[in-house]
Design an enzyme around this catalytic site. Structure first.
Site, short mmCIF file in Angstrom:
data_model
loop_
_atom_site.label_atom_id
_atom_site.label_comp_id
_atom_site.label_asym_id
_atom_site.label_seq_id
_atom_site.Cartn_x
_atom_site.Cartn_y
_atom_site.Cartn_z
N TYR A 1 0.85 -1.19 0.00
CA TYR A 1 0.00 0.00 0.00
C TYR A 1 0.88 1.23 0.00
CZ TYR A 1 -3.36 3.52 1.61
OH TYR A 1 -4.14 4.65 1.74
N ASP B 1 9.24 2.78 -0.18
CA ASP B 1 8.19 3.44 0.59
C ASP B 1 8.39 3.03 2.05
OD1 ASP B 1 5.97 4.34 1.88
OD2 ASP B 1 4.53 3.60 0.39
N LYS C 1 4.38 9.02 8.79
CA LYS C 1 4.09 8.48 10.13
C LYS C 1 5.04 9.01 11.22
CE LYS C 1 1.01 5.03 8.46
NZ LYS C 1 1.10 4.50 7.10
C1 LIG Z 1 0.43 4.94 5.72
C2 LIG Z 1 1.17 4.63 4.46
C3 LIG Z 1 1.09 5.45 3.32
C4 LIG Z 1 0.13 6.59 3.22
O1 LIG Z 1 0.39 7.60 4.12
P1 LIG Z 1 -0.81 8.60 4.50
O2 LIG Z 1 -0.16 9.57 5.42
O3 LIG Z 1 -1.87 7.77 5.12
O4 LIG Z 1 -1.26 9.24 3.23
C5 LIG Z 1 1.91 5.17 2.24
N1 LIG Z 1 2.74 4.13 2.27
C6 LIG Z 1 2.84 3.31 3.33
C7 LIG Z 1 3.81 2.19 3.31
C8 LIG Z 1 2.04 3.53 4.45
O5 LIG Z 1 2.09 2.68 5.48
#
Ligand SMILES: *Cc1c(COP(=O)(O)O)cnc(C)c1O
Length: 430
Positions: A144, A242, A270
């Site tokens: 994701y 990511d 995060k």
């Molecule tokens: C949470 C997350 C996102 C998205 O971040 P948001 O701040 O919710 O837009 C993208 N990539 C990963 C791996 C994530 O865990």
């Protein structure tokens, strides 16, 4: 369990907000109960609208590595708010944050701050295309990367509830035509693609969660990250990690530090915002310099690099760089998982525990998970029972079988032991 106020607030929320929530996974889909309405949090504990307390193992989906309302984070954010909370003008704290991240993460020479992980990833893809002049993006199923159009295909996290292909409606087919999606850890598919598929030459980037959090914790197979690094370098495509979850979570240097792989671009989110909206796209100088105003790749944001979020983030980073911070967190996590692993082993349960530092998953119905395709065997029914059992005992875990759990430095040994014994008694009864 009686939660009259939460139920009432949720009913009203449903009239006004789609599904009653501002992000789908909060809705407890598939769990046959009204979702939590939270009122406050302190340390490792959250309190719901009915005044019931829960030990929190979701921790704002991993953002809160120091727990809720950490004193130094609250102080830093409050001080900054008193000096003004948004200017739309550059501030010194943003430079400090950039320097901090560049100091800690060896692949980072420059970075730009944005407000969400979604934005960071969106910008990373645009940069990859701008820099390479190519268009295709390769991702992996179950990973994701936020909710930008190009990546809502066979995606993890809440998207996986949508339909068999986990692809959002409302995304143009033309956009998805530029996205390729492969199973994670599948060496043969990658090798064949790079050896034989003409599309490989049109590849701008491969993006992945180096350790996944959004289909539960799944590790890269030995050599898989190396293979991606090698193949992308050969054809001049970028490798994007990511690390919105894994960054500053699995290791001070993130998954890239843990595995010793240097990506071209990294997305953070995060943890770097200390519980406020902050994220970053970071990496090699010559790539980042393609961004406007230096280059022709556009990106902007009214609240980008917001000083309150940056102050909270800096206060968080100041704690996690302390000696032995990660070791201590790992010891706490081992303390929780030790007894769980033991009962899984002793009873030979059809389940497994995957852990990287202070993030982990307990999968029911599977003895191992290497890719999204394995997860069709996941026992969601049993997970629902498990979730409700813990919830009733005042333990809150992410409300979905394919999400990671997170520990914070605020969790006490007593809370951890109580949680372990609650989980062990559930597993014993199986
Ligand atoms: C949470 C997350 C996102 C998205 O971040 P948001 O701040 O919710 O837009 C993208 N990539 C990963 C791996 C994530 O865990």
């Amino acid at each position: 369990m009686d939660r009259p106020l939460s139920t009432e607030i949720y009913a009203k929320a449903c009239q006004l907000i789609p599904g009653g929530v501002n992000s789908p996974v909060r809705s407890f889909q598939g769990l046959q109960m009204a979702p939590m309405i939270v009122e406050s949090g302190a340390g490792s504990v959250i309190c719901d609208a009915d005044g019931k307390k829960y030990i929190d193992y979701c921790m704002s989906w991993g953002a809160l590595i120091l727990g809720h309302a950490h004193r130094n984070v609250v102080r830093a954010a409050s001080l900054q708010m008193e000096r003004g909370s948004s200017f739309g003008i550059a501030t010194a704290v943003e430079v400090e944050m950039a320097a901090r991240i560049a100091d800690l993460i060896h692949s980072v020479e420059k970075l730009r701050l944005v407000s969400s992980g979604t934005e960071a990833v969106m910008t990373a893809l645009r940069l990859a295309r701008g820099y390479t002049g190519k268009t295709k993006i390769l991702k992996f199923s179950g990973h994701y990367h936020g909710h930008s159009d190009a990546l809502l295909m066979r995606a993890g996290s809440g998207v996986s509830h949508l339909n068999p292909t986990a692809t959002s409606q409302g995304v143009s087919r033309a956009v998805l035509a530029d996205t390729l999606c492969f199973p994670f850890n599948d060496f043969e598919t990658i090798r064949t693609f790079f050896r034989t598929d003409p599309l490989a030459n049109e590849l701008a980037a491969i993006i992945l969660e180096p350790i996944t959090g959004n289909m539960g914790v799944v590790f890269p197979a030995p050599g898989f990250l190396e293979l991606l690094r090698e193949e992308t370098t050969k054809i001049g495509a970028l490798l994007i990690f990511d690390e919105v979850i894994t960054g500053f979570r699995v290791h001070l240097q993130g998954a890239q530090g843990l595995y010793g792989i240097t990506p071209d671009l990294t997305c953070f989110g995060k943890i770097i915002g200390g519980g406020f909206p902050l994220a970053a796209v970071a990496g090699r100088r010559e790539i980042l310099d393609c961004l406007a105003p230096l280059g022709q790749v556009y990106q902007a944001g009214t609240l980008s690099g917001n000083p309150v979020a940056v102050a909270a983030g800096l206060a968080t980073l100041a704690e996690i760089v302390q000696p032995a911070f990660y070791e201590a967190l790992k010891i706490k996590t081992d303390r929780l998982l030790g007894p769980i692993r033991e009962i899984v082993f002793r009873k030979s349960l059809n389940a497994c525990v995957h852990q990287s530092g202070s993030m982990f998953s307990l999968f029911f119905g599977l003895r191992d998970v290497t890719c999204r395709e394995d997860l069709h065997l996941l026992d969601s029914q049993l997970f629902g029972k498990f979730f409700r059992h813990l919830f009733q005992q005042g333990i809150y875990i992410p409300p979905s079988p394919h999400e990671a759990w997170f520990l914070s430095s605020a969790h006490t040994d007593a809370e951890i032991d109580a949680t372990a014994s609650c989980i062990v008694s559930f597993l014993t009864s199986l």
